[in-house]
Design an enzyme around this catalytic site. Structure first.
Site, PDB file in Angstrom:
ATOM      1  N   LYS A  30       2.751  11.078  -3.519  1.00  0.00           N
ATOM      2  CA  LYS A  30       1.683  10.389  -4.248  1.00  0.00           C
ATOM      3  C   LYS A  30       0.789  11.378  -5.009  1.00  0.00           C
ATOM      4  CE  LYS A  30      -1.872   6.941  -3.310  1.00  0.00           C
ATOM      5  NZ  LYS A  30      -2.324   5.986  -2.281  1.00  0.00           N
ATOM      6  N   ASP A  44     -12.770   5.521   2.815  1.00  0.00           N
ATOM      7  CA  ASP A  44     -11.332   5.559   3.132  1.00  0.00           C
ATOM      8  C   ASP A  44     -10.915   6.978   3.508  1.00  0.00           C
ATOM      9  OD1 ASP A  44      -8.576   5.516   3.148  1.00  0.00           O
ATOM     10  OD2 ASP A  44      -8.362   4.417   1.274  1.00  0.00           O
ATOM     11  N   ASP A 104       0.877  -1.162   0.000  1.00  0.00           N
ATOM     12  CA  ASP A 104       0.000   0.000   0.000  1.00  0.00           C
ATOM     13  C   ASP A 104       0.920   1.219   0.000  1.00  0.00           C
ATOM     14  OD1 ASP A 104      -1.673   2.105   0.593  1.00  0.00           O
ATOM     15  OD2 ASP A 104      -2.274   1.353   2.574  1.00  0.00           O
ATOM     16  N   GLU A 110      -7.219   0.403  -4.427  1.00  0.00           N
ATOM     17  CA  GLU A 110      -7.219   0.302  -2.959  1.00  0.00           C
ATOM     18  C   GLU A 110      -8.537  -0.234  -2.383  1.00  0.00           C
ATOM     19  OE1 GLU A 110      -5.999   4.249  -1.851  1.00  0.00           O
ATOM     20  OE2 GLU A 110      -3.995   3.909  -2.660  1.00  0.00           O
TER      21      GLU A 110
END
Ligand code: AMP
Length: 520
Positions: free
Chosen positions: A70, A169, A8, A147
């Site tokens: 990211k 999330d 992850d 994800e």
């Protein structure tokens, strides 16, 4: 054979997990930490820093530290560290390489094949950049996995039936909600919505400002705006936030925060969970709107969702859980290791792709609700003996939760905390687990004294109940061992075991531990 891993690669933290006997597990670093902060830095002498070390230097040397790379994946952005520039893929590759080394050190073998996760909304360019990062780090990238799909796999890797799962999330810097349909090993992301600028970091900043206001109220002095002082305040805010996920109150202490001539000024203030909740509620309300938009995009209503899963460290905040549960009243909302579960799912997928036997993670839950007897205000007046649940049935263990209660009478000097397990709204109809008393409460009007009752239920089934009076801090604790309460009917189990053993004329319970025997 080499091990396969799932990664992850997160905005705030990254995780590497592998598979053993069909079950995924997260590989810790030398200090036992599972999360690698997604920070890369360089010391002034040109030494590379990754993870915690880079995160630590961020406040002092932001020009030599990169975080949240990211967000830049798939763009032309470059980061400069000392005298060299790096593309986002390269910074990500440094994080991946550090995780690879961690895995190789623990597994004692080469690790070359990986599944890496990305948000469902990532574009092709962002996915391609992530794949490249993996290759630069020396991996063969088996798959770039969404994800939410990874998270859903943890709960249902071998599901035969089609399940529609909503994944909520909320991490450190990003929020997204996705609706995924899973049939066997095929998963499809039906809709995804969110805000890639919302997360726990925002909650920290809100609390940081609030703490600065309180400091000003106490000392009539502004907290200086220099990076080092503000970094201390921000860190104190994050610590307080995390403490408030477990406790209804916490004390924030930052001694010598500001010096004024010869005098040092300290920050010391009590924070109630409720104060923090009021600060972040408006932000959280927006996340509920995203749920509705995702449902709309998937042409669904809440009733079409079989299960909702909470992912990301910020879903440990009780208010987040409550708001999602209230927003989806007929949907079971589950959570399991919210900051690790995407990594665990990626490892499961890596296992599937490499032909290993995989199993859904075994999640241990509380079989009964746990709570206390309380007085409830009703239109007919106060009603005593109502069962007030603190840990709801089916909560994943270990778990800790707390609630705040108020005194029911004027000048009430003591409270009795009576602990029960069961599902009946009347406390006495449930199984009593024990009780204790807190005395010496300050003589105040009804409702003016607050008592926090904290339940901690550990993996061995031991419940520790602590009640703390908010003002003077009077405290008392009760430890309930399930072997004594028959939570898992260990008494019956033992009797059966003895009965069966006697058939064979063997001494019973040779492999039993002493605690169990003492409990008789
Ligand atoms: P993630 O991006 O999923 O790793 O989540 C990181 C975020 O979760 C950070 O903002 C953390 O401060 C936050 N976080 C981690 N643990 C807790 C907790 N127990 N309560 C509240 N926030 C938490």
């Amino acid at each position: 054979m080499t091990a396969v891993v799932g990664i992850d690669l997160g905005t705030t933290n990254s995780v590497i997990a592998t598979l053993e006997n069909g079950q995924p597990w997260v590989i810790p670093d030398e200090e036992g930490d599972f999360l690698l902060p997604s920070y890369v830095g360089m010391t002034d002498t040109g030494q590379l820093l990754v993870g915690q070390a880079a995160r630590r230097q961020y406040a002092a040397a932001p020009e030599r530290t990169v975080k949240s790379i990211k967000r830049q994946m798939g763009t032309d952005y470059t980061a400069t560290l000392n005298d060299r520039t790096y593309r986002p893929q390269e910074i990500s590759a440094i994080l991946l390489r550090s995780l690879k080394q961690r895995a190789e050190a623990v597994l004692d073998e080469a690790v070359t094949q990986a599944v890496i996760t990305v948000p469902a909304y990532f574009t092709d360019a962002q996915r391609q950049a992530t794949k490249e990062a993996g290759e630069i780090a020396g991996f063969e990238v088996l798959q770039i996995l969404n994800e939410p799909t990874a998270a859903a796999l943890v709960f249902d890797v071998n599901s035969e039936e089609t399940e529609t799962v909503l994944v909520y999330d909320l991490g450190g810097g990003t929020f997204d909600v996705s609706i995924v349909e899973i049939t066997g090993d095929v998963t499809e992301v039906l809709a995804s919505h969110g805000n890639n600028r919302l997360g726990g970091d925002d909650f920290d900043r809100q609390l940081q400002r609030h703490l600065a206001d309180r400091f000003f109220q106490t000392h009539n002095v502004e907290v200086p705006s220099d990076a080092a002082t503000q970094a201390r305040l921000l860190q104190a805010a994050e610590q307080a936030k995390i403490a408030l996920s477990e406790h209804a109150f916490t004390t924030v202490r930052e001694p010598f925060l500001v010096s004024q001539g010869e005098t040092a000024l300290h920050l010391e203030t009590d924070m109630a969970r409720e104060d923090f909740e009021n600060l972040i509620k408006p932000l959280l309300k927006d996340t509920l709107g995203a749920i509705d938009r995702a449902l709309e995009d998937a042409s669904m209503t809440a009733d079409d969702i079989d299960r909702a899963i909470l992912v990301g460290g910020s879903t440990r905040i009780p208010l987040v859980q409550h708001l999602v549960e209230d927003h989806l009243p007929n949907t079971p909302v589950t959570s399991f290791e919210p900051d690790l579960c995407v990594g665990l799912g990626a490892a499961l997928q890596a296992g599937v792709l490499s032909g290993a036997e995989v199993e859904t993670v075994l999640v241990d839950v509380t079989p009964h609700s746990l709570g206390i007897a309380a007085v409830m205000d009703t239109p007919m007046g106060p009603m005593p003996g109502v069962f007030s649940t603190i840990i709801p049935r089916n909560s994943v263990i270990p778990t800790s939760r707390s609630e705040v209660y108020f005194t029911a009478m004027d000048r009430q000097e003591a409270v009795d905390v009576e602990v029960f397990q069961g599902e009946n709204p009347l406390a006495q109809e449930n199984v009593p687990l024990g009780s204790f008393r807190i005395e010496g409460l300050p003589p105040k009007p009804a409702g003016a004294v607050q008592v926090e009752v904290h339940f901690d239920f550990d993996l061995s089934g031991i419940l520790t109940v602590t009640a703390t009076e908010k003002g003077k801090g009077q405290q008392n604790t009760l430890v309930v061992n399930d072997a004594e309460t028959g939570r898992l009917s260990s008494h019956d189990l033992r009797q059966s075991r003895e009965a069966i053993a006697s058939l064979f004329d063997l001494p019973a319970g040779l492999d039993d531990d002493d605690d169990d025997a003492d409990a008789e």
